[in-house]
Design a protein around this motif. Structure first.
Motif, PDB file in Angstrom:
ATOM      1  N   LEU A  87       0.823  -1.198   0.000  1.00  0.00           N
ATOM      2  CA  LEU A  87       0.000   0.000   0.000  1.00  0.00           C
ATOM      3  C   LEU A  87       0.858   1.248   0.000  1.00  0.00           C
ATOM      4  CD1 LEU A  87      -2.806  -1.042   2.488  1.00  0.00           C
ATOM      5  CD2 LEU A  87      -2.994  -0.763   0.016  1.00  0.00           C
ATOM      6  N   ALA A  88       1.931   1.247   0.755  1.00  0.00           N
ATOM      7  CA  ALA A  88       2.791   2.430   0.852  1.00  0.00           C
ATOM      8  C   ALA A  88       3.475   2.730  -0.478  1.00  0.00           C
ATOM      9  CB  ALA A  88       3.840   2.236   1.936  1.00  0.00           C
ATOM     10  N   LEU A  89       3.751   1.703  -1.240  1.00  0.00           N
ATOM     11  CA  LEU A  89       4.493   1.903  -2.480  1.00  0.00           C
ATOM     12  C   LEU A  89       3.612   1.974  -3.716  1.00  0.00           C
ATOM     13  CD1 LEU A  89       7.532  -0.423  -1.842  1.00  0.00           C
ATOM     14  CD2 LEU A  89       7.389   2.037  -1.548  1.00  0.00           C
ATOM     15  N   SER A  90       2.321   1.710  -3.572  1.00  0.00           N
ATOM     16  CA  SER A  90       1.430   1.690  -4.716  1.00  0.00           C
ATOM     17  C   SER A  90       1.093   3.104  -5.163  1.00  0.00           C
ATOM     18  CB  SER A  90       0.136   0.957  -4.354  1.00  0.00           C
ATOM     19  OG  SER A  90      -0.740   1.001  -5.442  1.00  0.00           O
ATOM     20  N   LEU A  91       1.373   3.376  -6.418  1.00  0.00           N
ATOM     21  CA  LEU A  91       1.126   4.710  -6.951  1.00  0.00           C
ATOM     22  C   LEU A  91       0.356   4.630  -8.255  1.00  0.00           C
ATOM     23  CD1 LEU A  91       4.663   6.164  -6.306  1.00  0.00           C
ATOM     24  CD2 LEU A  91       2.606   6.600  -5.013  1.00  0.00           C
ATOM     25  N   SER A  92      -0.599   3.730  -8.300  1.00  0.00           N
ATOM     26  CA  SER A  92      -1.306   3.520  -9.553  1.00  0.00           C
ATOM     27  C   SER A  92      -2.039   4.767 -10.022  1.00  0.00           C
ATOM     28  CB  SER A  92      -2.273   2.351  -9.423  1.00  0.00           C
ATOM     29  OG  SER A  92      -3.196   2.599  -8.387  1.00  0.00           O
ATOM     30  N   ALA A  93      -2.386   5.660  -9.127  1.00  0.00           N
ATOM     31  CA  ALA A  93      -3.075   6.886  -9.525  1.00  0.00           C
ATOM     32  C   ALA A  93      -2.206   7.756 -10.410  1.00  0.00           C
ATOM     33  CB  ALA A  93      -3.502   7.670  -8.279  1.00  0.00           C
ATOM     34  N   CYS A  94      -0.891   7.565 -10.343  1.00  0.00           N
ATOM     35  CA  CYS A  94       0.030   8.366 -11.152  1.00  0.00           C
ATOM     36  C   CYS A  94       0.325   7.706 -12.491  1.00  0.00           C
ATOM     37  CB  CYS A  94       1.355   8.550 -10.415  1.00  0.00           C
ATOM     38  SG  CYS A  94       1.204   9.503  -8.928  1.00  0.00           S
ATOM     39  N   GLY A  95      -0.226   6.548 -12.755  1.00  0.00           N
ATOM     40  CA  GLY A  95       0.091   5.842 -13.991  1.00  0.00           C
ATOM     41  C   GLY A  95       1.507   5.302 -13.983  1.00  0.00           C
ATOM     42  N   LYS A  96       2.028   5.017 -12.803  1.00  0.00           N
ATOM     43  CA  LYS A  96       3.404   4.560 -12.665  1.00  0.00           C
ATOM     44  C   LYS A  96       3.473   3.053 -12.833  1.00  0.00           C
ATOM     45  CE  LYS A  96       4.705   8.691 -11.548  1.00  0.00           C
ATOM     46  NZ  LYS A  96       5.453   9.503 -12.414  1.00  0.00           N
ATOM     47  N   GLU A  97       4.656   2.590 -13.107  1.00  0.00           N
ATOM     48  CA  GLU A  97       4.876   1.170 -13.289  1.00  0.00           C
ATOM     49  C   GLU A  97       5.327   0.534 -11.980  1.00  0.00           C
ATOM     50  OE1 GLU A  97       4.005  -0.388 -16.028  1.00  0.00           O
ATOM     51  OE2 GLU A  97       3.442   1.508 -16.895  1.00  0.00           O
ATOM     52  N   LEU A 136      17.054   4.319   2.809  1.00  0.00           N
ATOM     53  CA  LEU A 136      15.675   4.791   2.858  1.00  0.00           C
ATOM     54  C   LEU A 136      14.893   4.072   3.950  1.00  0.00           C
ATOM     55  CD1 LEU A 136      15.037   4.472  -0.984  1.00  0.00           C
ATOM     56  CD2 LEU A 136      16.070   6.394   0.234  1.00  0.00           C
ATOM     57  N   SER A 137      14.232   4.853   4.789  1.00  0.00           N
ATOM     58  CA  SER A 137      13.386   4.224   5.798  1.00  0.00           C
ATOM     59  C   SER A 137      12.031   3.871   5.201  1.00  0.00           C
ATOM     60  CB  SER A 137      13.214   5.121   7.026  1.00  0.00           C
ATOM     61  OG  SER A 137      12.594   6.341   6.670  1.00  0.00           O
ATOM     62  N   LYS A 138      11.619   4.589   4.149  1.00  0.00           N
ATOM     63  CA  LYS A 138      10.378   4.234   3.460  1.00  0.00           C
ATOM     64  C   LYS A 138      10.334   4.901   2.092  1.00  0.00           C
ATOM     65  CE  LYS A 138       7.702   7.864   5.723  1.00  0.00           C
ATOM     66  NZ  LYS A 138       6.536   8.166   6.541  1.00  0.00           N
ATOM     67  N   MET A 139       9.494   4.326   1.231  1.00  0.00           N
ATOM     68  CA  MET A 139       9.192   4.882  -0.088  1.00  0.00           C
ATOM     69  C   MET A 139       7.692   4.847  -0.227  1.00  0.00           C
ATOM     70  SD  MET A 139      11.888   3.321  -2.865  1.00  0.00           S
ATOM     71  CE  MET A 139      11.821   1.599  -2.382  1.00  0.00           C
ATOM     72  N   GLY A 140       7.126   5.837  -0.869  1.00  0.00           N
ATOM     73  CA  GLY A 140       5.698   5.808  -1.077  1.00  0.00           C
ATOM     74  C   GLY A 140       5.169   7.113  -1.622  1.00  0.00           C
ATOM     75  N   PRO A 141       3.864   7.153  -1.845  1.00  0.00           N
ATOM     76  CA  PRO A 141       3.250   8.357  -2.403  1.00  0.00           C
ATOM     77  C   PRO A 141       3.130   9.453  -1.356  1.00  0.00           C
ATOM     78  CG  PRO A 141       1.572   6.752  -1.913  1.00  0.00           C
ATOM     79  CD  PRO A 141       2.899   6.092  -1.633  1.00  0.00           C
ATOM     80  N   GLU A 142       3.142  10.677  -1.804  1.00  0.00           N
ATOM     81  CA  GLU A 142       2.896  11.824  -0.935  1.00  0.00           C
ATOM     82  C   GLU A 142       2.067  12.814  -1.725  1.00  0.00           C
ATOM     83  OE1 GLU A 142       5.767  15.224   0.534  1.00  0.00           O
ATOM     84  OE2 GLU A 142       6.024  13.401   1.714  1.00  0.00           O
ATOM     85  N   SER A 143       1.000  13.331  -1.129  1.00  0.00           N
ATOM     86  CA  SER A 143       0.136  14.263  -1.839  1.00  0.00           C
ATOM     87  C   SER A 143       0.836  15.587  -2.076  1.00  0.00           C
ATOM     88  CB  SER A 143      -1.141  14.526  -1.039  1.00  0.00           C
ATOM     89  OG  SER A 143      -2.087  13.560  -1.327  1.00  0.00           O
ATOM     90  N   THR A 144       0.538  16.169  -3.210  1.00  0.00           N
ATOM     91  CA  THR A 144       1.017  17.510  -3.521  1.00  0.00           C
ATOM     92  C   THR A 144      -0.159  18.461  -3.421  1.00  0.00           C
ATOM     93  OG1 THR A 144       0.584  17.256  -5.864  1.00  0.00           O
ATOM     94  CG2 THR A 144       2.771  16.595  -5.096  1.00  0.00           C
ATOM     95  N   ASP A 145       0.086  19.746  -3.584  1.00  0.00           N
ATOM     96  CA  ASP A 145      -0.979  20.736  -3.471  1.00  0.00           C
ATOM     97  C   ASP A 145      -2.105  20.489  -4.459  1.00  0.00           C
ATOM     98  OD1 ASP A 145       0.278  22.044  -1.410  1.00  0.00           O
ATOM     99  OD2 ASP A 145       1.353  23.408  -2.739  1.00  0.00           O
ATOM    100  N   GLY A 146      -1.785  19.981  -5.647  1.00  0.00           N
ATOM    101  CA  GLY A 146      -2.799  19.741  -6.654  1.00  0.00           C
ATOM    102  C   GLY A 146      -3.569  18.457  -6.439  1.00  0.00           C
ATOM    103  N   GLY A 147      -3.307  17.754  -5.347  1.00  0.00           N
ATOM    104  CA  GLY A 147      -4.002  16.508  -5.084  1.00  0.00           C
ATOM    105  C   GLY A 147      -3.408  15.324  -5.826  1.00  0.00           C
TER     106      GLY A 147
END
Length: 194
Positions: free
Chosen positions: A17-27, A85-96
């Motif tokens: 879950l922490a590494l899933s970034l499917s909303a960004c169209g990432k691989e 790295l202690s963690k990798m994952g998505p982080e929200s930006t101002d534009g959501g």
């Protein structure tokens, strides 16, 4: 001698879950066993990167910090060889929009991943390049050089941050290779020349 991975198991769902970034169209990125020691296991996890805009904003590596108190959050595009790295994952930006971030810590602080370098994939497609065995084939030499020997490399799982399809199609076939403990326990020192 290249060691083959025999089985795949999923990393803990929290990491997925922490590494899933499917909303960004990432691989995806995959971790795979680099050795056949009894404690070595293989796994796969979702992660992402669009390295088309990779650059280094501050030039500092994790080794220049002192402990987890000096942790810093950076874009995964700015990771450098030797970063712990202690963690990798998505982080929200101002534009959501979700962007991939990593928390870089000193390598003497507990960490899950360590960047070991980059390698150019010779695969003909992104899906071929990101298959578990292809990642081992591409990143294994980088890992062995980083840790200093094939024997030492066998004690780690290896994975990669991969370009997205658009970047791949534009000629970016570079994988950013990272290592982690085979049992998902935190590492407490750098694996460099171990």
């Amino acid at each position: 001698m290249r060691l083959k991975t025999s089985a795949l198991i999923a990393l803990p769902s929290a990491l997925l879950l922490a590494l899933s970034l499917s909303a960004c169209g990432k691989e995806t990125a995959t971790t795979a066993s680099t050795g056949s020691s009894p404690s070595s296991t293989a796994g796969s996890s979702a992660s992402s990167t669009d390295k088309a805009t990779r650059n280094n904003s501050d030039g500092a590596s994790a080794g220049s910090s002192s402990g987890a108190d000096n942790a810093r959050t950076v874009s995964i595009h700015d990771l450098q060889t030797g970063d712990c790295l202690s963690k990798m994952g998505p982080e929200s930006t101002d534009g959501g929009q979700s962007t991939a971030k990593a928390t870089v810590v000193d390598c003497t602080a507990p960490h899950q991943f360590e960047i070991v370098g980059e390698a150019e994939s010779t695969a003909t497609s992104l899906s071929e390049a990101t298959a578990p065995q292809a990642i081992v084939d591409t990143c294994q030499p980088v890992l062995e050089t980083y840790v200093g020997s094939t024997k030492q490399a066998a004690g780690y799982r290896i994975g990669s941050l991969n370009p997205n399809q658009s970047s791949w199609d534009q000629g970016d076939h570079t994988l950013t290779c990272f290592l982690q403990a085979p049992d998902d326990n935190p590492l407490n020192k750098s694996a460099k020349d171990s």
